[in-house]
Design an enzyme around this catalytic site. Sequence first.
Site, PDB file in Angstrom:
ATOM      1  N   GLY A  47      71.514  68.010  -3.321  1.00 42.05           N
ATOM      2  CA  GLY A  47      72.446  69.158  -3.182  1.00 42.05           C
ATOM      3  C   GLY A  47      72.134  70.346  -3.773  1.00 42.05           C
ATOM      4  N   ARG A  94      73.741  57.396  17.730  1.00 41.50           N
ATOM      5  CA  ARG A  94      73.979  58.578  17.016  1.00 41.50           C
ATOM      6  C   ARG A  94      75.055  59.456  17.590  1.00 41.50           C
ATOM      7  NH1 ARG A  94      69.417  59.281  14.101  1.00 41.50           N
ATOM      8  NH2 ARG A  94      67.544  58.427  14.970  1.00 41.50           N
ATOM      9  N   MET A 104      69.746  63.826   5.867  1.00 42.04           N
ATOM     10  CA  MET A 104      68.878  62.946   6.330  1.00 42.04           C
ATOM     11  C   MET A 104      68.905  62.088   7.542  1.00 42.04           C
ATOM     12  SD  MET A 104      66.460  63.755   4.172  1.00 42.04           S
ATOM     13  CE  MET A 104      64.999  62.813   4.428  1.00 42.04           C
ATOM     14  N   ARG A 105      69.699  62.655   8.345  1.00 42.38           N
ATOM     15  CA  ARG A 105      69.960  62.076   9.822  1.00 42.38           C
ATOM     16  C   ARG A 105      69.710  62.886  10.716  1.00 42.38           C
ATOM     17  NH1 ARG A 105      72.861  57.777  11.077  1.00 42.38           N
ATOM     18  NH2 ARG A 105      73.764  58.773  13.184  1.00 42.38           N
ATOM     19  N   LEU A 144      70.262  64.583  14.128  1.00 43.70           N
ATOM     20  CA  LEU A 144      71.328  64.730  15.005  1.00 43.70           C
ATOM     21  C   LEU A 144      71.048  64.567  16.423  1.00 43.70           C
ATOM     22  CD1 LEU A 144      72.345  67.949  13.221  1.00 43.70           C
ATOM     23  CD2 LEU A 144      73.607  66.416  13.030  1.00 43.70           C
ATOM     24  N   ASN A 199      68.822  74.684   9.449  1.00 43.74           N
ATOM     25  CA  ASN A 199      68.038  73.975   8.790  1.00 43.74           C
ATOM     26  C   ASN A 199      67.056  74.672   7.805  1.00 43.74           C
ATOM     27  OD1 ASN A 199      67.168  71.034   7.810  1.00 43.74           O
ATOM     28  ND2 ASN A 199      65.398  71.344   8.969  1.00 43.74           N
ATOM     29  N   HIS A 203      63.354  73.983   5.621  1.00 45.14           N
ATOM     30  CA  HIS A 203      62.252  73.075   5.511  1.00 45.14           C
ATOM     31  C   HIS A 203      61.447  73.555   4.522  1.00 45.14           C
ATOM     32  CE1 HIS A 203      59.715  69.722   7.046  1.00 45.14           C
ATOM     33  NE2 HIS A 203      58.934  70.602   7.109  1.00 45.14           N
ATOM     34  N   GLU A 239      64.117  69.362  19.370  1.00 45.01           N
ATOM     35  CA  GLU A 239      62.937  68.906  18.959  1.00 45.01           C
ATOM     36  C   GLU A 239      62.871  69.314  17.491  1.00 45.01           C
ATOM     37  OE1 GLU A 239      58.105  69.713  19.340  1.00 45.01           O
ATOM     38  OE2 GLU A 239      59.791  70.568  21.021  1.00 45.01           O
ATOM     39  N   GLU A 283      63.933  78.274  -1.939  1.00 42.02           N
ATOM     40  CA  GLU A 283      64.749  77.731  -1.072  1.00 42.02           C
ATOM     41  C   GLU A 283      66.269  78.351  -1.322  1.00 42.02           C
ATOM     42  OE1 GLU A 283      63.319  73.312   0.736  1.00 42.02           O
ATOM     43  OE2 GLU A 283      64.485  73.302  -1.204  1.00 42.02           O
TER      44      GLU A 283
HETATM   45  C1  GRF Z   1      65.129  70.643   0.360  1.00 39.33           C
HETATM   46  O1  GRF Z   1      63.623  70.690  -0.062  1.00 39.33           O
HETATM   47  C2  GRF Z   1      65.078  70.929   1.764  1.00 39.33           C
HETATM   48  O2  GRF Z   1      63.950  71.815   2.123  1.00 39.33           O
HETATM   49  C3  GRF Z   1      65.022  69.722   2.546  1.00 39.33           C
HETATM   50  O3  GRF Z   1      65.523  68.763   1.910  1.00 39.33           O
HETATM   51  C4  GRF Z   1      65.619  69.273   0.278  1.00 39.33           C
HETATM   52  C5  GRF Z   1      66.851  69.028   0.023  1.00 39.33           C
HETATM   53  O4  GRF Z   1      67.319  69.374  -1.429  1.00 39.33           O
HETATM   54  N1  GRF Z   1      65.316  69.725   3.883  1.00 39.33           N
HETATM   55  P1  GRF Z   1      68.604  69.356  -2.061  1.00 39.33           P
HETATM   56  O5  GRF Z   1      69.184  68.300  -1.712  1.00 39.33           O
HETATM   57  O6  GRF Z   1      69.343  70.587  -1.606  1.00 39.33           O
HETATM   58  O7  GRF Z   1      68.265  69.784  -3.507  1.00 39.33           O
END
Ligand code: GRF
Length: 204
Positions: free
Chosen positions: A14, A68, A93-94, A96, A110, A112, A146, A177
């Site tokens: 998080g 789902r 981690m799911r 959708l 999202n 990435h 996708e 990020e």
């Molecule tokens: C991040 O690296 C994000 O890009 C990926 O999952 C990770 C989540 O990290 N989708 P956190 O839980 O926000 O620390």
Amino acid sequence: MKTTNIAVFVSGNGSNLQALIDCEAGKGLSGGRIELVVSDNPGAFAVKRAEKAGIPVFVLEKKGYATREAYDKVISGRLKEAGIGLVVLAGFMRILSGWFVRSLEGRIMNIHPSLLPSFKGACGIRDAFVSGTSVTGVTVHFVTEELDSGPVILQEEVSIEKGDTLETLEEKIHKVEHRLYPEAVRLFCEGRIVVEENKVRIRD
Ligand code: GRF
């Protein structure tokens, strides 16, 4: 300023949720308010971060849901109750369901940890590192059916130097990020993101 109610979906550490919480408490999210945190994992550290910040948490484990879509319909009901206008996936981690993605088209983002379309999937940082490339990065994009493929909102390069290890690269990526995601959320809340023919244009 118009208010946008935001739900952040998490499964793990998080740190991106934290960056959004800190931005809202600091310079603000341009009218965006994190009204709900959704997690499929009751043990996620992200859940503790949300609780500490006083944000309501909705934990829904996948067991007991045959599909789902059945799982996503329960979440969708909770989002409607909270009047959510933007869903921010931050390490959720799911995958959708198509139904859920269609029901909130253009309202799910999202982040990435690579320069999409390179290094899609769950191990974007490691895959870039072992590939030997000298450039990777971070992508914030809208979610489409996708995986890791929707219109790109913001993207920033991160170079991989000779002395980098997987750990130092992870640190560099996370640092970007934590700056880029709040920026993308702010742009959304300001109504400045326009999608035309699958491409994002940021209005001045
Ligand atoms: C991040 O690296 C994000 O890009 C990926 O999952 C990770 C989540 O990290 N989708 P956190 O839980 O926000 O620390």
